[in-house]
Enzyme design. Sequence first.
Site, PDB file in Angstrom:
ATOM      1  N   CYS A 141      12.260  39.116  47.674  1.00  0.00           N
ATOM      2  CA  CYS A 141      11.964  38.170  46.600  1.00  0.00           C
ATOM      3  C   CYS A 141      10.469  38.142  46.296  1.00  0.00           C
ATOM      4  CB  CYS A 141      12.463  36.774  46.984  1.00  0.00           C
ATOM      5  SG  CYS A 141      12.161  35.557  45.686  1.00  0.00           S
ATOM      6  N   CYS A 144       9.076  34.728  45.423  1.00  0.00           N
ATOM      7  CA  CYS A 144       8.863  33.828  46.569  1.00  0.00           C
ATOM      8  C   CYS A 144       7.649  34.252  47.392  1.00  0.00           C
ATOM      9  CB  CYS A 144      10.058  33.844  47.538  1.00  0.00           C
ATOM     10  SG  CYS A 144      11.660  33.926  46.795  1.00  0.00           S
ATOM     11  N   ASP A 145       7.512  35.534  47.646  1.00  0.00           N
ATOM     12  CA  ASP A 145       6.569  35.995  48.667  1.00  0.00           C
ATOM     13  C   ASP A 145       5.373  36.787  48.137  1.00  0.00           C
ATOM     14  OD1 ASP A 145       8.195  34.840  50.592  1.00  0.00           O
ATOM     15  OD2 ASP A 145       9.415  36.625  50.828  1.00  0.00           O
TER      16      ASP A 145
END
Length: 316
Positions: A141, A144-145
């Site tokens: 992701c 997200c990261d």
Amino acid sequence: MDNTIEHIKTLIIGSGPAGYTAAIYAARADMKPVVYTGMEPGGQLTTTTEVDNFPGYPEGVDGPSMMVQLQQQAERFGTEVRIGMATEVQFATEAGGIHKVVIDGSKQLTANTVIIATGASAKYLGIPSEQRLRGGGVSACAVCDGFFYKGQEVAIVGGGDTAAEEASYLANICSKVTMLVRKGEMRASKAMQHRVESIENIDIRYNTEVDEVLGDQVVEGLRMVNNQTGEKEEIAITGLFIAIGHKPNTDIFKGQLEMDEVGYIQTKGKSTKTTIPGVFACGDAQDKEYRQAVTAAGTGCMAALDAERYLATLEG
Ligand code: NDP
């Protein structure tokens, strides 16, 4: 098979942001929800580290802690959370019918309404070095990261719209993005292809696959292989993003609910209604487009409200 049958008013299958948000709303509406957590209690967020994009956490929050808080919030209003996996369902087709669900292959339940929040799982390549470094620089992701790799060199695997979109997202944050596409062309839409091709710090490698992710505790590099020539090359990276698609966790509903060709449950219009009265679907099990914790939570809320209205029409 255990022969005792337990009846539940509102059964929620799945314990990610969608399932727990549905539970918070259902419990507050006195719908007596029982959540079965599934194999990965807390869902996909328990495999990420920091969540920085969920509103309400100005300093960010780590995924597992956020899921514990969501569970506690659902329990505060009387939700019962149980460890267990739905393994079989038999949905009644008429409105007001009683749905049958089997947990862990043995426990039999009946329910007035069922909220499906079983989520989706990111696909991984499955090679040992990738599996070992999940959480140590291997992520599925970018949204997200990606932030953790600010100014650093990363790589992304995949040639679909997700990979193209995530590559351009990462290119804004990272100094360089190497994109590995296993075929001689991308599957992504032409518009997305042109976009990634025009971004200077994206290096697209066609006919290229991951041979091995390098590093002991954290990702330090990548050995790539050209699948036409067999030529191998090592590059130094700190993050590897896998964007080769997701698989909705909906196998047990096949044949009973309408789904698209990949298995995402079809919902009606802007609601969470499935093709079966009294069965509602929320979160990633029905959403291949957004797949964010906050959108999953939003549809979880919608599913509880839809279920509440459904129960009210039966009772009224
Ligand atoms: P896709 O299934 O469309 O693409 C997956 C990509 O990963 C393909 O390039 C595939 O290669 C590659 N791949 C699969 N397995 C491997 C493997 N083992 N090793 C290397 N590469 C692999 O998934 P997406 O998540 O990209 O998209 C899912 C759906 O969501 C699509 O319909 C897409 O259009 C849509 N979407 C739309 C967006 C938008 O419109 N803004 C944004 C994101 C997604 P190959 O082509 O060789 O099979």
